[in-house]
Scaffold this active site. Structure first.
Site, PDB file in Angstrom:
ATOM      1  N   ALA A  98     -34.618  42.246 -25.256  1.00 48.14           N
ATOM      2  CA  ALA A  98     -33.525  42.686 -24.402  1.00 48.14           C
ATOM      3  C   ALA A  98     -33.519  44.323 -24.296  1.00 48.14           C
ATOM      4  CB  ALA A  98     -32.151  42.327 -24.947  1.00 48.14           C
ATOM      5  N   ARG A 104     -35.740  46.226 -22.897  1.00 44.81           N
ATOM      6  CA  ARG A 104     -36.061  46.762 -21.482  1.00 44.81           C
ATOM      7  C   ARG A 104     -35.997  45.809 -20.483  1.00 44.81           C
ATOM      8  NH1 ARG A 104     -41.646  47.112 -22.193  1.00 44.81           N
ATOM      9  NH2 ARG A 104     -42.397  46.390 -24.305  1.00 44.81           N
ATOM     10  N   ASP A 113     -39.945  38.959 -34.140  1.00 42.41           N
ATOM     11  CA  ASP A 113     -41.154  38.631 -33.161  1.00 42.41           C
ATOM     12  C   ASP A 113     -40.879  37.112 -32.927  1.00 42.41           C
ATOM     13  OD1 ASP A 113     -43.482  37.881 -32.236  1.00 42.41           O
ATOM     14  OD2 ASP A 113     -44.657  38.672 -33.585  1.00 42.41           O
ATOM     15  N   VAL A 114     -40.630  36.971 -31.653  1.00 38.06           N
ATOM     16  CA  VAL A 114     -40.446  35.317 -31.284  1.00 38.06           C
ATOM     17  C   VAL A 114     -41.432  34.589 -31.518  1.00 38.06           C
ATOM     18  CG1 VAL A 114     -38.511  36.050 -29.759  1.00 38.06           C
ATOM     19  CG2 VAL A 114     -40.756  35.768 -28.745  1.00 38.06           C
ATOM     20  N   TYR A 174     -51.147  33.402 -19.309  1.00 40.02           N
ATOM     21  CA  TYR A 174     -49.719  33.480 -18.834  1.00 40.02           C
ATOM     22  C   TYR A 174     -49.464  32.467 -18.042  1.00 40.02           C
ATOM     23  CZ  TYR A 174     -45.743  36.060 -16.871  1.00 40.02           C
ATOM     24  OH  TYR A 174     -44.406  36.850 -16.247  1.00 40.02           O
ATOM     25  N   ALA A 220     -48.808  29.332 -20.238  1.00 36.48           N
ATOM     26  CA  ALA A 220     -47.447  29.777 -20.917  1.00 36.48           C
ATOM     27  C   ALA A 220     -46.266  29.379 -20.266  1.00 36.48           C
ATOM     28  CB  ALA A 220     -47.536  30.926 -21.642  1.00 36.48           C
ATOM     29  N   LYS A 221     -46.278  29.951 -18.820  1.00 39.24           N
ATOM     30  CA  LYS A 221     -45.048  29.758 -18.020  1.00 39.24           C
ATOM     31  C   LYS A 221     -44.996  28.294 -17.455  1.00 39.24           C
ATOM     32  CE  LYS A 221     -43.699  34.037 -18.576  1.00 39.24           C
ATOM     33  NZ  LYS A 221     -42.357  34.197 -19.292  1.00 39.24           N
TER      34      LYS A 221
HETATM   35  P1  NAP Z   1     -41.053  43.985 -20.151  1.00 45.13           P
HETATM   36  O1  NAP Z   1     -40.240  45.126 -19.343  1.00 45.13           O
HETATM   37  O2  NAP Z   1     -42.365  44.110 -20.286  1.00 45.13           O
HETATM   38  O3  NAP Z   1     -40.079  43.817 -21.371  1.00 45.13           O
HETATM   39  C1  NAP Z   1     -40.445  42.932 -22.593  1.00 45.13           C
HETATM   40  C2  NAP Z   1     -39.616  42.579 -23.305  1.00 45.13           C
HETATM   41  O4  NAP Z   1     -40.124  41.379 -24.458  1.00 45.13           O
HETATM   42  C3  NAP Z   1     -39.168  43.866 -24.092  1.00 45.13           C
HETATM   43  O5  NAP Z   1     -37.864  43.997 -24.616  1.00 45.13           O
HETATM   44  C4  NAP Z   1     -39.861  43.580 -25.616  1.00 45.13           C
HETATM   45  O6  NAP Z   1     -39.552  44.180 -26.571  1.00 45.13           O
HETATM   46  C5  NAP Z   1     -39.793  41.990 -25.610  1.00 45.13           C
HETATM   47  N1  NAP Z   1     -40.990  41.574 -26.403  1.00 45.13           N
HETATM   48  C6  NAP Z   1     -42.373  41.368 -26.189  1.00 45.13           C
HETATM   49  N2  NAP Z   1     -42.940  40.679 -27.001  1.00 45.13           N
HETATM   50  C7  NAP Z   1     -41.924  40.227 -28.009  1.00 45.13           C
HETATM   51  C8  NAP Z   1     -41.988  39.503 -28.961  1.00 45.13           C
HETATM   52  N3  NAP Z   1     -43.057  39.027 -29.655  1.00 45.13           N
HETATM   53  N4  NAP Z   1     -40.890  39.295 -29.891  1.00 45.13           N
HETATM   54  C9  NAP Z   1     -39.642  39.701 -28.961  1.00 45.13           C
HETATM   55  N5  NAP Z   1     -39.437  40.149 -28.083  1.00 45.13           N
HETATM   56  C10 NAP Z   1     -40.602  40.713 -27.560  1.00 45.13           C
HETATM   57  O7  NAP Z   1     -41.018  42.696 -19.195  1.00 45.13           O
HETATM   58  P2  NAP Z   1     -40.286  42.116 -18.151  1.00 45.13           P
HETATM   59  O8  NAP Z   1     -40.993  42.174 -17.008  1.00 45.13           O
HETATM   60  O9  NAP Z   1     -38.464  42.633 -18.294  1.00 45.13           O
HETATM   61  O10 NAP Z   1     -40.174  40.718 -18.407  1.00 45.13           O
HETATM   62  C11 NAP Z   1     -39.089  39.771 -19.012  1.00 45.13           C
HETATM   63  C12 NAP Z   1     -39.571  38.347 -19.066  1.00 45.13           C
HETATM   64  O11 NAP Z   1     -39.733  37.910 -17.458  1.00 45.13           O
HETATM   65  C13 NAP Z   1     -41.067  37.864 -19.435  1.00 45.13           C
HETATM   66  O12 NAP Z   1     -40.925  36.577 -20.119  1.00 45.13           O
HETATM   67  C14 NAP Z   1     -41.860  38.051 -18.149  1.00 45.13           C
HETATM   68  O13 NAP Z   1     -42.764  37.011 -18.428  1.00 45.13           O
HETATM   69  C15 NAP Z   1     -40.897  37.152 -17.102  1.00 45.13           C
HETATM   70  N6  NAP Z   1     -41.361  37.518 -15.762  1.00 45.13           N
HETATM   71  C16 NAP Z   1     -41.498  38.862 -15.215  1.00 45.13           C
HETATM   72  C17 NAP Z   1     -41.895  39.139 -14.158  1.00 45.13           C
HETATM   73  C18 NAP Z   1     -41.821  40.592 -13.535  1.00 45.13           C
HETATM   74  O14 NAP Z   1     -42.236  40.756 -12.197  1.00 45.13           O
HETATM   75  N7  NAP Z   1     -41.594  41.522 -14.238  1.00 45.13           N
HETATM   76  C19 NAP Z   1     -42.099  38.005 -13.217  1.00 45.13           C
HETATM   77  C20 NAP Z   1     -41.929  36.864 -13.686  1.00 45.13           C
HETATM   78  C21 NAP Z   1     -41.436  36.634 -15.095  1.00 45.13           C
HETATM   79  P3  NAP Z   1     -40.107  45.697 -27.268  1.00 45.13           P
HETATM   80  O15 NAP Z   1     -39.388  46.655 -26.166  1.00 45.13           O
HETATM   81  O16 NAP Z   1     -39.585  45.973 -28.396  1.00 45.13           O
HETATM   82  O17 NAP Z   1     -41.631  45.629 -27.028  1.00 45.13           O
END
Ligand code: NAP
Length: 245
Positions: A12, A14, A62-63, A154, A157-158
């Protein structure tokens, strides 16, 4: 406004997770803000959350780690007495064609995106079962439904998260726990900003609604599943501007 409810949002600090945290805080919830590396960004989210009047708790973890996920859930219960909603949002990408994909890129993506959802759900369900209520919302992706070149890790996983959602929904329905997934399409965050402009333009042309998704579009769907829906479980709601219909 429901001031006595508590949610955990993984990742959460970002992007989509931050928006979910703020949106649920806007509904009067206390929010546990998890992150793995960006302490400052997580603290910033907490400041914004508390402006809505609820409490925020920032927890590094770390999840992908079973132990750290258990500690994350425990810190929520210790501080707020319960856990009403878990949003498994934390996720990463490590894209490459399969012939070039390193074993560590496969492992890291599966362990964070899929095992992370298992780790946190397993720890949370124990408390939700005692409460006889709870909501788990897993952030999947349209890639887990349709696939995408260079994203075997990816996509696997999804797709796995979607299976986990349905299996767990069946397992815990009789205890009043609802488990659903949201499959976002292309959403503008740091995860997707690395794509070159011509790729973004190509994606935009394939979206019937004609624009790239915003974090708010996902957060609103999460809000609905978290606070409004009472007869929906084991479902995947696609939020993609019509891209994959
Ligand atoms: P993002 O901007 O890269 O943010 C990722 C977040 O996950 C950050 O808060 C990060 O924390 C945290 N994180 C990463 N690895 C982690 C770990 N091992 N343990 C705990 N926290 C961790 O990504 P997003 O675009 O918001 O994506 C959020 C979710 O939506 C993801 O599951 C992604 O696969 C999914 N999603 C995104 C999109 C898209 O187009 N953006 C599309 C489909 C699905 P730090 O800041 O501390 O690194």
């Amino acid at each position: 406004m429901i001031m006595d409810k508590t949610c955990i949002v993984t990742g959460a600090s970002r992007g989509i997770g931050r928006e979910i945290a703020l949106t649920l805080a806007g509904e009067g919830m206390n929010v546990v803000i998890n992150y793995v590396g960006n302490r400052d960004r997580a603290e910033e989210t907490a400041v914004e959350v508390e402006k809505f009047g609820g409490r925020a708790l920032v927890v590094k973890g770390d999840v992908a780690s079973f132990k750290e996920s258990e500690e994350l859930i425990k810190s929520c219960v210790d501080n707020f007495g319960k856990i009403d909603i878990l949003i498994n949002n934390a996720g990463i990408t490590r894209d490459a064609l399969i012939m070039r994909m390193k074993e560590e890129d496969w492992d890291k993506v599966i362990n964070t995106n899929l095992k992370g959802a298992f780790n946190c759900s397993r720890a949370a369900v124990r408390h939700m079962m005692k409460q006889k209520s709870g909501r788990i919302i897993n952030i999947a992706s349209v890639v887990g439904i349709s696939g995408n070149s260079s994203q075997t890790n990816y996509a696997a996983a999804k797709a796995g998260i979607i299976g986990l959602t349905k299996a767990l929904a069946k397992e815990v329905a009789s205890r009043g726990i609802l488990v659903n997934a949201i499959a976002p399409g292309y959403i503008e965050t740091e995860m997707t900003e690395v794509l070159p402009e011509e790729v973004r333009e190509k994606i935009r042309k394939n979206i019937p609604l004609g624009w790239l998704g915003q974090t708010k579009d996902i957060a609103e769907a999460v809000k609905f599943l978290s606070l409004k829906a009472s007869y929906i479980t084991g479902q995947v709601i696609v939020v993609d501007g019509g891209m994959t219909m």
